[in-house]
Design a protein around this motif. Structure first.
Motif, mmCIF file in Angstrom:
data_model
loop_
_atom_site.group_PDB
_atom_site.id
_atom_site.type_symbol
_atom_site.label_atom_id
_atom_site.label_comp_id
_atom_site.label_asym_id
_atom_site.label_seq_id
_atom_site.Cartn_x
_atom_site.Cartn_y
_atom_site.Cartn_z
ATOM 1 N N LEU A 8 19.003 11.267 8.755
ATOM 2 C CA LEU A 8 19.556 9.794 8.894
ATOM 3 C C LEU A 8 18.902 9.149 7.698
ATOM 4 O O LEU A 8 19.258 8.553 6.679
ATOM 5 C CB LEU A 8 19.613 9.220 9.908
ATOM 6 C CG LEU A 8 19.672 7.740 10.011
ATOM 7 C CD1 LEU A 8 21.178 7.521 9.595
ATOM 8 C CD2 LEU A 8 19.358 7.202 11.363
ATOM 9 N N LEU A 9 17.529 9.097 8.025
ATOM 10 C CA LEU A 9 16.668 8.173 7.123
ATOM 11 C C LEU A 9 16.483 8.874 5.567
ATOM 12 O O LEU A 9 16.561 8.283 4.764
ATOM 13 C CB LEU A 9 15.019 8.160 7.630
ATOM 14 C CG LEU A 9 15.083 6.903 8.593
ATOM 15 C CD1 LEU A 9 13.693 6.995 9.233
ATOM 16 C CD2 LEU A 9 15.579 5.570 8.110
ATOM 17 N N GLU A 10 16.602 10.168 5.496
ATOM 18 C CA GLU A 10 16.594 10.898 4.366
ATOM 19 C C GLU A 10 17.464 10.431 3.210
ATOM 20 O O GLU A 10 17.525 9.757 2.157
ATOM 21 C CB GLU A 10 16.530 12.269 4.431
ATOM 22 C CG GLU A 10 16.731 13.178 3.035
ATOM 23 C CD GLU A 10 16.772 14.629 3.305
ATOM 24 O OE1 GLU A 10 17.488 15.115 2.290
ATOM 25 O OE2 GLU A 10 16.707 15.087 4.497
ATOM 26 N N ARG A 11 18.977 10.414 3.914
ATOM 27 C CA ARG A 11 20.202 9.727 3.283
ATOM 28 C C ARG A 11 20.087 8.532 2.939
ATOM 29 O O ARG A 11 20.446 7.849 1.740
ATOM 30 C CB ARG A 11 21.296 10.291 4.034
ATOM 31 C CG ARG A 11 21.437 11.807 4.336
ATOM 32 C CD ARG A 11 21.746 12.632 3.005
ATOM 33 N NE ARG A 11 22.244 13.938 3.511
ATOM 34 C CZ ARG A 11 21.628 15.098 3.428
ATOM 35 N NH1 ARG A 11 20.259 15.023 3.241
ATOM 36 N NH2 ARG A 11 22.351 16.015 3.735
ATOM 37 N N PHE A 12 19.688 7.550 3.953
ATOM 38 C CA PHE A 12 19.919 6.217 3.673
ATOM 39 C C PHE A 12 18.622 5.845 2.745
ATOM 40 O O PHE A 12 19.115 5.125 1.755
ATOM 41 C CB PHE A 12 19.027 5.505 5.054
ATOM 42 C CG PHE A 12 20.452 5.282 6.095
ATOM 43 C CD1 PHE A 12 21.735 5.915 5.651
ATOM 44 C CD2 PHE A 12 20.317 4.339 6.995
ATOM 45 C CE1 PHE A 12 22.910 5.599 6.519
ATOM 46 C CE2 PHE A 12 21.495 3.972 7.890
ATOM 47 C CZ PHE A 12 22.558 4.669 7.740
ATOM 48 N N VAL A 13 17.426 6.546 2.604
ATOM 49 C CA VAL A 13 16.324 6.020 1.452
ATOM 50 C C VAL A 13 17.062 6.436 0.194
ATOM 51 O O VAL A 13 16.737 5.879 -0.817
ATOM 52 C CB VAL A 13 15.178 6.901 1.985
ATOM 53 C CG1 VAL A 13 14.157 6.915 0.530
ATOM 54 C CG2 VAL A 13 14.488 6.147 3.142
ATOM 55 N N ALA A 14 17.631 7.795 0.172
ATOM 56 C CA ALA A 14 18.053 8.060 -1.298
ATOM 57 C C ALA A 14 19.278 7.126 -1.692
ATOM 58 O O ALA A 14 19.358 7.001 -2.916
ATOM 59 C CB ALA A 14 18.810 9.477 -0.894
ATOM 60 N N ALA A 15 19.765 6.313 -0.932
ATOM 61 C CA ALA A 15 20.916 5.428 -1.179
ATOM 62 C C ALA A 15 20.644 4.267 -1.373
ATOM 63 O O ALA A 15 21.094 3.073 -1.749
ATOM 64 C CB ALA A 15 21.995 5.537 -0.211
ATOM 65 N N ALA A 16 19.092 3.763 -0.959
ATOM 66 C CA ALA A 16 18.782 2.288 -0.881
ATOM 67 C C ALA A 16 18.261 1.924 -2.313
ATOM 68 O O ALA A 16 18.171 0.499 -2.441
ATOM 69 C CB ALA A 16 17.424 2.309 -0.054
ATOM 70 N N ASP A 17 17.937 2.444 -3.324
ATOM 71 C CA ASP A 17 17.465 2.016 -4.557
ATOM 72 C C ASP A 17 18.662 1.039 -5.054
ATOM 73 O O ASP A 17 19.969 1.283 -5.393
ATOM 74 C CB ASP A 17 17.476 3.111 -5.792
ATOM 75 C CG ASP A 17 16.738 2.798 -6.880
ATOM 76 O OD1 ASP A 17 16.011 1.833 -6.591
ATOM 77 O OD2 ASP A 17 17.072 3.179 -7.841
ATOM 78 N N GLY A 18 18.144 0.008 -5.243
ATOM 79 C CA GLY A 18 18.764 -1.285 -5.844
ATOM 80 C C GLY A 18 19.730 -1.937 -5.074
ATOM 81 O O GLY A 18 20.738 -2.810 -5.478
ATOM 82 N N VAL A 19 19.669 -1.554 -3.722
ATOM 83 C CA VAL A 19 20.706 -2.470 -2.728
ATOM 84 C C VAL A 19 19.989 -3.045 -1.573
ATOM 85 O O VAL A 19 18.886 -2.716 -1.478
ATOM 86 C CB VAL A 19 21.988 -1.415 -2.113
ATOM 87 C CG1 VAL A 19 22.557 -0.665 -3.350
ATOM 88 C CG2 VAL A 19 21.084 -0.527 -1.484
#
Length: 596
Positions: free
Chosen positions: A477-488
């Motif tokens: 969960l956190l791995e995927r969320f952190v990967a998508a968090a750049d710029g949002v």
């Protein structure tokens, strides 16, 4: 006289239908015929013009003023794509009777239309260079393990949610847009080249049927096979001449996730299916069907078909048109009891309104009188030598939700670890036991928003993972969320629900949020945004709508968000105590989602 085929799509119709007609027009040109495409009103006819439309879409989407004349309808061929067992097939069957001819891409629907006395020819789809962005290279890179591309529907959604554990370790992207007209790209809908590139980057595609149909989705299957994406489908009765196990994989609907996981571990088997399916698609006789369409069009030009009446079709099409900006009805509410505008059908009694007010007053009074205490995490910091993301987890457990211990264990054994976990037990008394998280105990229920804001005061991380009690999380969960968090500012994902399937599976859209609370917890948000918004609402009347109001503020403020289209969260269906929202929904909904 040979015909000039004009393939017409409705303005504002689906990009999918427009793309399909372009493929067929290209096949007609390759077979030596004349073909062109148009959007909107039927172009003026020349002596050799024959029109081709998808009836169930064109005549319903196009305004009444654009409805073709009787002579134009006599020289129109219905291009039929819907299967029996769906509402759209019945719509198509009623409309195609007012046209000069019809072809159908499916064997079952061709047979059913013929049984009803409608003259129709089968049109065999096949390989099109317009679909192939892969080129047959067996060594091409594919960075998506499993994908899914189909509109949301409850049956499909529940099955997808059931695959959560099977797909947890795979790179997954599940695109489930609402069943509405989709003309332009969005995070859950990829038209044209973007869709084909996505298929060329995916190893497997899962295929599930809509409504009561049991036949294969041929267009989706051919698009996938043309791009080397292996099709894993539920049992289908219309797969010939494909050979299961050679060109595609067929399994029970409840086992597609397990089959995909098993296939992902067999690269040689995957490679064989990919190449065999690609070669098979090239054997299908779309050229022969294109010649048949040319001949049918020529018969209409030469006046061998009788005149048709359009009044019944015009009236039927008008009755099917949706209001402007109508939204899909299958989008599930996040809330187990409240469905936004859909909950407004039953009149509210004066007694219920009074009870709602009393509940709100009690909650406000409890905040002044109830005792609250903190129980620090027991022992030393878990995994002290491991790297931790700058993320604090906020979990509030309300009455009706299960103990959060299993959820915390999921997070603390994940591939990316949070810095700190803060749990608020809001009116729930847990068993006394050592716990690896800071625990806030509210003696009485004070409200989710109120309790979250107390947890927020104790937090110091730059990002917050916001969850409810009763959830379970993938270790990724956190791995995927952190990967998508750049710029949002906010990252979220669908949540598997045992009744509704996938909830919270759409991006935040104000027009949809104004009618339905379809987004809830299960998001990673920047602390700075929460501070800007002033935390979560503490209004007792809005108990149950705290996250809905948060998402409304995200949408209205045009804050950036990312939807991770993977099954990373699931929940046991909550059974909340009565709330003002349940007793006086009109008042609560009007307060959080005013019209205008």
């Amino acid at each position: 006289m040979s015909a000039d085929l004009c393939f017409v799509s409705a303005e504002g119709g689906s990009a999918f239908m427009e793309e399909l007609l372009e493929v067929v027009a290209d096949a007609v040109r390759s077979a030596g015929g004349r073909a062109r495409t148009a959007v909107g009103r039927f172009p003026d006819a020349e002596s050799d013009t024959v029109y081709v439309v998808v009836p169930h879409e064109y005549f319903v989407v196009a305004p009444d003023a654009d409805f073709p004349s009787a002579e134009q309808c006599r020289r129109t061929i219905g291009f039929c794509v819907e299967h029996p067992g769906t509402d759209t097939f019945e719509r198509n069957a009623a409309l195609v009777q007012g046209l000069g001819g019809a072809v159908d891409i499916n064997h079952d629907s061709t047979a059913e239309l013929s049984r009803r006395g409608i003259k129709v020819e089968h049109f065999q789809l096949g390989y099109s260079p317009l679909w192939d962005l892969w080129g047959g290279d067996p060594e091409s890179t594919r960075d998506i393990d499993v994908t899914y591309l189909a509109t949301a529907e409850r049956r499909r959604s529940k099955l997808l949610a059931s695959y959560a554990r099977d797909l947890a370790g795979l790179r997954t992207r599940l695109l489930t847009p609402p069943h509405e007209m989709m003309a332009t790209a969005r995070v859950d809908f990829l038209p044209g080249k973007a869709k084909l590139e996505h298929l060329a980057a995916s190893r497997f595609i899962l295929n599930l049927h809509r409504e009561q149909k049991q036949t294969l989705e041929w267009v989706r299957t051919l698009e996938a096979m043309s791009n080397g994406c292996v099709v894993i489908t539920e049992t289908s009765i219309d797969v010939e001449p494909m050979i299961p196990g050679e060109h595609l994989v067929i399994a029970r609907p409840d086992s597609l996730g397990a089959v995909a996981a098993a296939m992902a571990a067999e690269p040689e088997r995957e490679r064989h299916l990919r190449m065999a399916a690609y070669e098979f698609v090239k054997t299908l006789d779309i050229a022969g069907s294109a010649r048949m369409l040319i001949e049918l069009a020529s018969s209409l030009v030469n006046g061998t078909t009788p005149a048709v009446s359009v009044e019944a079709a015009r009236a039927h099409a008008a009755s099917l048109r949706s209001p402007e900006n109508a939204m899909a009805i299958d989008t599930p509410s996040w809330d187990a009891r409240f469905a936004g505008d859909r909950s407004m059908g039953t009149p509210v009694t004066a007694r219920a309104t009074a009870q709602a007010g009393q509940l709100a007053q009690r909650a406000a009074a409890a905040r002044r009188l109830a005792e609250r205490r903190w129980v620090p995490a027991s022992g030393s910091h878990l995994f002290a030598d491991s790297a931790h993301a700058d993320i604090d987890v906020l979990i509030v457990r309300r009455p009706g939700e299960v103990d959060p211990d299993d959820l915390v264990t999921d997070l603390l054994t994940g591939t990316v670890l949070p810095r700190r976990v803060l749990v608020g037990e809001d009116g729930v008394s847990p068993w006394p036991a050592p716990r690896p998280y800071d625990l806030l105990l509210n003696e009485r229920p004070l409200g989710r928003g109120f309790t979250r804001n107390i947890l927020l005061e104790r937090s110091s991380a730059s990002m917050l993972l916001v969850l409810d009690g009763g959830m379970r999380a993938s270790r990724h969960l956190l791995e995927r969320f952190v990967a998508a968090a750049d710029g949002v500012d906010v990252v979220h994902a669908p949540v598997g629900d045992p009744v509704d399937g996938l909830v919270g599976a759409l991006p935040p859209e104000e027009r949809r949020l104004r009618t339905l609370p379809y987004l809830g917890s299960g998001y990673l948000v920047r602390r700075s945004l929460i501070d800007t918004l002033g935390g979560w609402t503490e209004e007792p009347l809005l108990e149950g709508l705290e996250d809905h109001l948060f998402w409304l503020q995200v949408a209205r403020g045009e804050h950036r968000s990312a939807l991770v289209q993977q099954l990373l969260l699931r929940r046991l269906r909550p059974d909340p105590d009565p709330r003002p929202l349940d007793l006086d929904p009109r008042r609560a909904w009007a307060a959080v989602s005013p019209k205008g």
